[in-house]
Design a protein around this motif. Structure first.
Motif, short mmCIF file in Angstrom:
data_model
loop_
_atom_site.label_atom_id
_atom_site.label_comp_id
_atom_site.label_asym_id
_atom_site.label_seq_id
_atom_site.Cartn_x
_atom_site.Cartn_y
_atom_site.Cartn_z
N TYR A 160 0.72 -1.26 -0.02
CA TYR A 160 0.10 0.08 0.01
C TYR A 160 0.98 1.05 0.16
N LEU A 161 1.97 1.48 0.90
CA LEU A 161 2.87 2.40 0.88
C LEU A 161 3.52 2.62 -0.55
N ASN A 162 4.07 1.66 -1.08
CA ASN A 162 4.54 1.62 -2.47
C ASN A 162 3.42 2.01 -3.53
N LEU A 163 2.31 1.91 -3.48
CA LEU A 163 1.11 2.41 -4.17
C LEU A 163 0.88 3.93 -4.06
N LEU A 200 1.48 6.65 -6.88
CA LEU A 200 0.32 7.53 -7.21
C LEU A 200 0.67 9.11 -6.99
N ARG A 201 1.45 9.35 -6.08
CA ARG A 201 1.75 10.87 -5.72
C ARG A 201 3.19 11.22 -5.86
N LYS A 202 3.85 10.33 -6.73
CA LYS A 202 5.37 10.71 -7.08
C LYS A 202 5.48 12.03 -7.84
N ASN A 203 4.21 12.39 -8.66
CA ASN A 203 4.56 13.80 -9.28
C ASN A 203 4.34 15.13 -8.32
N LYS A 204 3.76 14.73 -7.10
CA LYS A 204 3.82 15.73 -6.03
C LYS A 204 4.98 15.71 -5.06
N GLY A 205 5.75 14.51 -5.39
CA GLY A 205 7.01 14.50 -4.70
C GLY A 205 6.85 13.90 -3.39
N GLU A 232 9.06 7.76 2.93
CA GLU A 232 8.80 7.84 4.61
C GLU A 232 7.53 9.12 4.70
N ASP A 233 7.38 9.96 3.97
CA ASP A 233 6.09 10.84 3.80
C ASP A 233 4.95 9.76 3.85
N ALA A 234 5.02 8.95 2.88
CA ALA A 234 3.78 7.91 2.69
C ALA A 234 3.50 7.25 3.74
N LYS A 235 4.38 6.60 4.36
CA LYS A 235 4.49 5.77 5.84
C LYS A 235 3.82 6.55 6.71
N PRO A 258 -8.06 12.44 1.22
CA PRO A 258 -7.30 11.19 0.92
C PRO A 258 -7.99 10.59 -0.26
N SER A 259 -9.23 10.64 -0.31
CA SER A 259 -10.07 9.98 -1.60
C SER A 259 -9.81 10.74 -2.83
N LEU A 260 -9.69 12.07 -2.76
CA LEU A 260 -9.44 12.68 -3.81
C LEU A 260 -8.07 12.68 -4.34
N GLN A 261 -7.07 12.46 -3.44
CA GLN A 261 -5.70 12.09 -3.76
C GLN A 261 -5.25 10.66 -4.38
N ILE A 262 -6.16 9.68 -3.75
CA ILE A 262 -5.92 8.40 -3.90
C ILE A 262 -6.91 7.59 -4.85
N ILE A 263 -8.13 7.89 -4.76
CA ILE A 263 -9.12 7.41 -5.79
C ILE A 263 -9.35 8.34 -6.80
N LYS A 264 -9.44 9.44 -6.67
CA LYS A 264 -9.77 10.27 -7.62
C LYS A 264 -11.12 10.50 -8.26
N THR A 265 -11.55 11.43 -9.13
CA THR A 265 -12.81 11.44 -9.71
C THR A 265 -13.21 10.51 -10.68
#
Length: 332
Positions: free
Chosen positions: A79-82, A86-91, A95-98, A135-142
């Motif tokens: 899940y953390l790697n996912l 998903l957010r690599k373009n946001k930097g 560690e931040d994901a964890k 979180p849902s908009l960042q991960i699941i999206k529209t």
């Protein structure tokens, strides 16, 4: 308990879905979970440490729920790697994901849905709408093709001849602060789809105002008039009209008087409010004064069903939203 929510529960049971409950710090979560499991409405995942769950579920039977401790669960690394992907373009770093996913179970719940390990999430009993939806908009999206995420309440009014035998969808009462005409039109179209899915009746959509068909002149009225034009252009098959005052929208005699040529006036079952102030005040008035059941805020426009709760909700309200979330997931 209304026949509406009983029907929703029966539909949920026909194709059981897996719903995540991340608020293991709230007793109401466990009261609702015990009821959902007893009625066999859904499969449940509850996120939390063993200590949290033992403390807050004391005396309740949640033995059929799957308990996941994110600090020790075997899939947490995936899940953390996912999340990072998903957010690599946001930097976002690992560690931040964890820190984020283990510090806020709502993020973890959304990652479980994104990974295909659950069908939906119900949260918000002790968190704000922003904390539930971010979180849902960042991960699941529209959803593809959807312009914005909005929310609605299913209102079930006892002993009421208006709407669909007392059943209404109210939108947006929980999310979009001051929608412009384009957004208001999108909310109206999504609310109609939500009504049709959940109530299984034809939606009749009224865009509300303090004016009926030009009876008042103001920029706020102009916004609603333009929203009606856009919605009719985008969805000409919908029974949709406005601008209408509340009584003109739902009371047949008033609708006939104030908007005699309207296909909706006096018969509306979907009420679209001009802004969040009106919507939030409106649903709470009906809930408290008419003793209506209020299920929501249910979100519309997210790619998977991620639903918010009012922080004043009861355990019974949570059960209802879990059932609604299951039916939304079935429609996917």
């Amino acid at each position: 308990m209304s026949s509406f929510i009983e029907k929703i529960k029966e539909r949920a049971k026909q194709d059981k879905k897996t719903i995540v409950l991340p608020e293991s710090m709230d007793r109401r979560t466990f009261e609702a979970a015990a009821q959902v499991l007893k009625e066999d409405i859904a499969n449940l995942i509850i996120i939390g440490t063993e200590e949290e769950i033992a403390k807050n579920s004391e005396g309740l039977d949640i033995s059929k729920a799957k308990i996941i401790n994110p600090f020790t669960y075997e899939k947490t690394e995936d899940y953390l790697n996912l999340f990072v992907e998903l957010r690599k373009n946001k930097g976002l770093t690992y560690e931040d994901a964890k820190k984020t996913a283990l510090g806020d179970y709502m993020y973890y719940a959304c990652l479980m849905v994104k990974a295909g390990d659950a069908d939906g999430v119900v949260s918000g009993a002790c968190h704000s709408t922003a904390n539930t939806l971010r979180p849902s908009l960042q991960i699941i999206k529209t959803k593809p093709g959807v312009k914005l995420v909005s929310s609605f309440f299913v209102m079930v009014v006892p002993n009421c001849e208006y709407g669909e035998n007392g059943v209404f969808v109210f939108a947006d009462c929980g999310l979009e602060q001051n929608p412009d005409s384009e957004k208001l039109a999108a909310i109206a179209q999504c609310a109609a789809e939500s009504f049709e899915l959940l109530v299984e009746k034809e939606p009749r959509v009224a865009l509300l105002s303090h004016s009926s068909m030009g009876s008042a002149k103001h920029a706020d009225v102009d916004k609603v008039v333009e929203a009606v034009r856009i919605a009719k252009e985008n969805a000409p098959e919908l029974k949709l009209d406005g601008e209408l005052q509340l009584d003109a929208a739902i009371v047949p005699s008033v609708g006939a008087s104030k908007a005699p040529n309207s296909p909706v006036a006096g018969k509306a079952n979907v009420l679209v409010f001009p802004d969040l102030d009106a919507g939030n005040i409106g649903y709470k008035l009906v809930q408290r004064l008419a003793k209506a059941e209020a299920y929501g805020p249910v979100t519309q426009g997210i790619a998977m069903p991620i639903n918010d709760l009012s922080r004043g909700c009861s355990a019974e309200d949570i059960v209802g939203v879990v059932a609604i979330t299951c039916v939304q997931a079935q429609a996917k």
